[in-house]
Design an enzyme around this catalytic site. Structure first.
Site, PDB file in Angstrom:
ATOM      1  N   HIS A   1      34.584  29.910  40.189  1.00 16.60           N
ATOM      2  CA  HIS A   1      34.312  30.104  38.764  1.00 16.60           C
ATOM      3  C   HIS A   1      33.154  29.222  38.290  1.00 16.60           C
ATOM      4  CE1 HIS A   1      35.333  31.694  34.859  1.00 16.60           C
ATOM      5  NE2 HIS A   1      35.457  30.487  34.339  1.00 16.60           N
TER       6      HIS A   1
ATOM      7  N   SER B   1      32.067  32.023  31.190  1.00 19.09           N
ATOM      8  CA  SER B   1      33.476  32.366  31.093  1.00 19.09           C
ATOM      9  C   SER B   1      33.773  33.023  29.739  1.00 19.09           C
ATOM     10  CB  SER B   1      34.326  31.113  31.319  1.00 19.09           C
ATOM     11  OG  SER B   1      35.672  31.426  31.540  1.00 19.09           O
TER      12      SER B   1
ATOM     13  N   ASP C   1      35.268  33.991  42.810  1.00 18.45           N
ATOM     14  CA  ASP C   1      35.895  33.516  41.576  1.00 18.45           C
ATOM     15  C   ASP C   1      37.405  33.724  41.665  1.00 18.45           C
ATOM     16  OD1 ASP C   1      36.660  32.893  38.979  1.00 18.45           O
ATOM     17  OD2 ASP C   1      34.942  33.896  38.065  1.00 18.45           O
TER      18      ASP C   1
END
Length: 831
Positions: A795, A688, A761
């Site tokens: 994610h 991330s 995601d």
């Protein structure tokens, strides 16, 4: 509290090159890492403890950490920020869309007094969610995702026997689907409405164009509010159909169901201390295609269960132009006052919800008592943003929290909400980034009516905290005197272990901790306070204590105990204190220089003093997330390296790149200085925001030989209204957005870069297009890169097959470009 307002296609690439450990392809098309790594990946996770309010029973709940792809690939609908599985109407995603809701695969009931364990017998195919205890601690309830519905199950705390409540079809789309109504007699649930019929059909032919319009009204909308938004009339109809629920009271003894109120799109639902009034939030049209359901128009009201009557407290409009990191206009953060039968409190912004506006008071706090027909009374005004109350059992005691995001500052005050003219007594006024002096948070107790209040004995309340220190975290339990505002330390975790407060015991002076160490798996221990010491060192416990084990969870991966780890402290070139944890592989021989991988996640700080404070503990039970499994392939891991971005929160990202490279250089230099890491064989990885860091370090330094970036955001112009803690828009800080975006430096990315991303995601800042476009840019500019898109993954990667693939990919990539890399002609140095 109710807030109102607020990783399918798989790319197979031919990979050639020598690897120290060859990965074998799985029969289904997914790759797997070598067996030593695979065995650890398949090992069960330690359970989580759920203690009842009396401290007499513990439910050890073991999650299925990596479910099969067949679970993750379950079809779902994207509806206004929520992912719903139409097969049984269960919630597919975790809050904020970061993961997949997986089944708990084991419940073990433990009697605290005798340590007797009773394994809860699950029928075949059961897919339970986490349990919730009844107030009296004699029963527990949980949701079960069955084939065609979400069911309500109840368990007996003495026998461990469980049973289904027949005829109950829950609707967990907006959470709060099950909660106890005090004692153990009944539960408030959200049901699928009766007689709904089939879901709205899609003709397959568009009824018209998708139209959105702005008519000159200025107003920001945060990037992170646009997650799985509605995209047409059919989506609106599906949202109505799957979101609708009927509130009902279920008798836990006989299973009878009494429906209350009318069916509506209930989101937050909360029962008052009196067990009769229900605070609810119900969404209404018109909907928005720009933001998620949290910003949709909605009513906030109270339902009287006894008389089946509704009183609307506030009717709030669409909030699609809320300032970034701001608050919507009107009432928000509704909650029940815990020390009264049925009294509401909420906040309202006085600064238009905008942190950039300078005002003497940011919020006002309102209160309204049952029967909710009078005019609400203003009880307080806060200098900074109101966060909430922690209530004492006595009506005259409450702790009010507020926060200043502009300064990274927080304040807690002691107040009497019934005496608004009485000046609040400041308890803590400090940096929200401060770790070493963090006083901790209040310990609570549950009243017989189910409400939670701050635990208090006379003039004393109790605080539990992580106990950060220069040597790492040492959790504590303190006793705070409300007259003198001084604290006394009752317990502090030993420096050779990690014990965190779990719950108070049934007898005075007893409490449980969740104990773990480098070699001991997590287990509950009952501690009994002894005599007070007259010469306790500063920060240490003033009382001796004895400990006895309550649970006996075995070590699922004993082969990992040979892994060594140490806390390493050092300084950045500008003097900022930094640290990382250095892991070395099993049977590591001192003096051997190893290939290494650095893992980090940059964090923002307003002050360098807090930025340099150590976080985490070296005494926790060693677990291996995917990147750390590389230890079993002969790598050292420079883990959780401190990567602070220090400066005024309004402008800190002006120097993001310079600080990022300085952070990395300091960590690499220190790891090499220790004689463990080979400077010419270091890789970098991050997830991330850490993925953004990874790619930027490859573009702007030559400290590393290769990188693996997972689920990152690489072009910040696609998130124009802010990212991470950057609150300026691209039009206010264009250079910052371009500088931090490695997409615009793709021509400089000549070091090998592996990109991994989930196809599904849901994080608006890290949409799959981010990885696809960066791959195209690097490939087009002649770089060395590989793109792996994981089917059905959000994610955080969930399926076992996906995590096997991730580990196999990382190992092959780092083996080829780091471990087996030829020395460079010139030494590595930061640009």
């Amino acid at each position: 509290m109710i807030r109102s307002g607020g990783f399918h296609s798989f790319f197979a690439f031919v990979f050639t090159g020598a690897a120290a450990l060859n990965a074998a392809p799985a029969s289904a098309g997914y790759d797997q890492p070598p067996k030593p790594l695979l065995d650890v990946l398949h090992a069960p996770s330690p359970p989580a403890p759920f203690v009842n309010s009396q401290g007499s029973k513990i439910l050890l709940v073991s999650p299925l950490q990596y479910p099969a792809m067949s679970r993750v690939a379950e079809p779902f609908l994207r509806l206004g920020g929520v992912r719903v599985e139409p097969r049984n109407r269960s919630r597919h995603d975790t809050p904020a869309g970061y993961g997949i809701r997986a089944c708990m695969h084991d419940f073990t009931l433990v009697d605290v007094a005798t340590s007797k364990e009773t394994k809860v017998a699950f029928p075949q195919g059961l897919c339970p969610a986490a349990p919730s205890w009844s107030v009296d601690g004699t029963q527990f309830a949980f949701e079960n995702a069955a084939a065609d519905s979400v069911e309500l199950w109840i368990g007996d705390a003495n026998t461990g026997e469980i049973h289904r409540i027949d005829g109950v079809r829950l609707n967990p789309m907006f959470d709060d689907a099950v909660q106890w109504l005090g004692g153990a007699k009944s539960l408030l649930v959200k049901l699928v409405p009766e007689g709904q019929g089939a879901p709205p059909a899609d003709s397959g032919v568009p009824a018209g164009p998708d139209i959105q319009e702005a008519i000159g009204e200025k107003g920001e909308s945060s990037t992170y509010e646009a997650r799985d938004t509605l995209s047409g009339k059919h989506d609106e109809d599906l949202f109505d159909y799957y979101g609708a629920s009927q509130l009902a009271v279920v008798d836990a003894a006989n299973g009878s169901v009494r429906r209350v109120g009318k069916a509506a799109l209930y989101t937050g639902v909360s029962v008052a201390p009196d067990g009769n009034h229900v605070l609810y939030q119900a969404i209404k049209r018109p909907y928005s295609y720009a933001v998620t359901y949290e910003r949709f128009p909605h009513d906030v009201g109270v339902l009287d269960l006894a008389h089946d009557k509704v009183q609307v407290i506030a009717s709030l409009p669409l909030a699609d132009r809320v300032p970034v990191h701001g608050e919507p206009l009107g009432p928000r953060d509704f909650d029940w006052r815990a020390n009264e039968p049925a009294t509401l409190v909420w906040a309202e912004a006085l600064d238009n919800g905008d942190w950039k506006v300078k005002v003497p008071a940011r919020d006002k706090v309102m209160m309204l008592k049952a029967p909710f027909t009078a005019k609400p009374a203003e009880i307080l005004r806060t200098e900074q943003r109101f966060v909430g109350f922690a209530w004492g059992a006595a009506p005259s005691l409450a702790f009010m929290m507020e926060i200043d995001a502009n300064r990274h500052w927080r304040k807690t005050s002691i107040v009497d909400v019934d005496a608004p003219k009485q000046k609040p007594r400041v308890l803590w006024d400090m940096s929200s980034d401060e770790r070493y002096k963090n006083p901790g948070s209040f310990a609570f107790r549950r009243l017989p009516n189910g409400a939670y209040v701050v635990r208090q004995d006379g003039d004393d309340v109790y605080l539990r905290g992580q106990g950060a220190s220069p040597q790492g975290d040492r959790p504590f339990l303190d006793r705070l005197n409300l007259k003198t505002l001084t604290s006394e330390r009752l317990f502090r975790s030993d420096a050779s272990a990690f014990d965190r407060f779990l719950a108070f015991g049934a007898a005075p002076g007893q409490f449980m901790t969740w104990h773990e160490s480098i070699t001991d798996p997590p287990n509950a221990f009952m501690r009994t306070l002894g005599e007070k010491s007259a010469n306790a060192a500063e920060g240490e416990a003033a009382f001796a204590s004895t400990a006895a084990p309550v649970t006996h969870v075995p070590d699922p991966t004993p082969e990992l105990r040979k892994i060594k780890k140490q806390l390493v402290k050092y300084k950045r070139a500008d003097g900022v204190d930094l640290s990382f944890t250095l892991y070395t592989p099993p049977d590591y021989k001192e003096g051997t220089k190893l290939p290494a991988v650095l893992y980090a996640y940059p964090l923002d700080y307003a002050d360098s003093k807090q930025a340099g404070q150590v976080s985490g503990s070296q005494q926790t039970f060693t677990r291996l997330p995917p990147y750390r499994l590389l230890l079993l392939a002969g790598y050292a891991v420079i883990d959780n390296a401190a990567f602070p971005v220090v400066g005024d929160p309004k402008t800190a990202y002006d120097t993001y790149l310079e600080q990022l490279v300085a952070d990395a250089k300091a960590a690499v230099d220190k790891a090499v200085e220790l004689g463990v890491v080979d400077r010419e064989r270091i890789g970098v990885t991050g997830h991330s925001h850490g993925a953004l860091m990874t790619v930027n370090l490859l573009a702007h330094s030559d400290l590393f030989r290769a990188g693996v970036a997972t689920s990152g955001s690489y072009n910040k112009t696609l998130t124009p209204f802010g990212f991470q803690n950057e609150r300026r828009s691209i039009w206010d800080a264009q250079k910052v957005y371009l500088d931090v975006s490695p997409f615009f430096y793709a021509d400089k990315l000549k070091l090998p870069l592996l990109l991994v991303h989930g196809e599904d995601d849901a994080n608006p800042g890290t949409e799959p297009v981010q990885a696809r476009k960066l791959y195209q840019a690097v490939r087009g500019n002649g770089g060395t890169t590989r793109l792996v898109m994981l089917p059905h993954e959000p994610h955080w990667y969930t399926a076992m097959e996906s995590n096997e693939q991730l580990v196999a990919e990382m190992l092959k990539w780092f083996d080829r470009y780091v471990k087996d890399a030829k020395p460079r002609e010139k030494p590595a140095a930061a640009h």
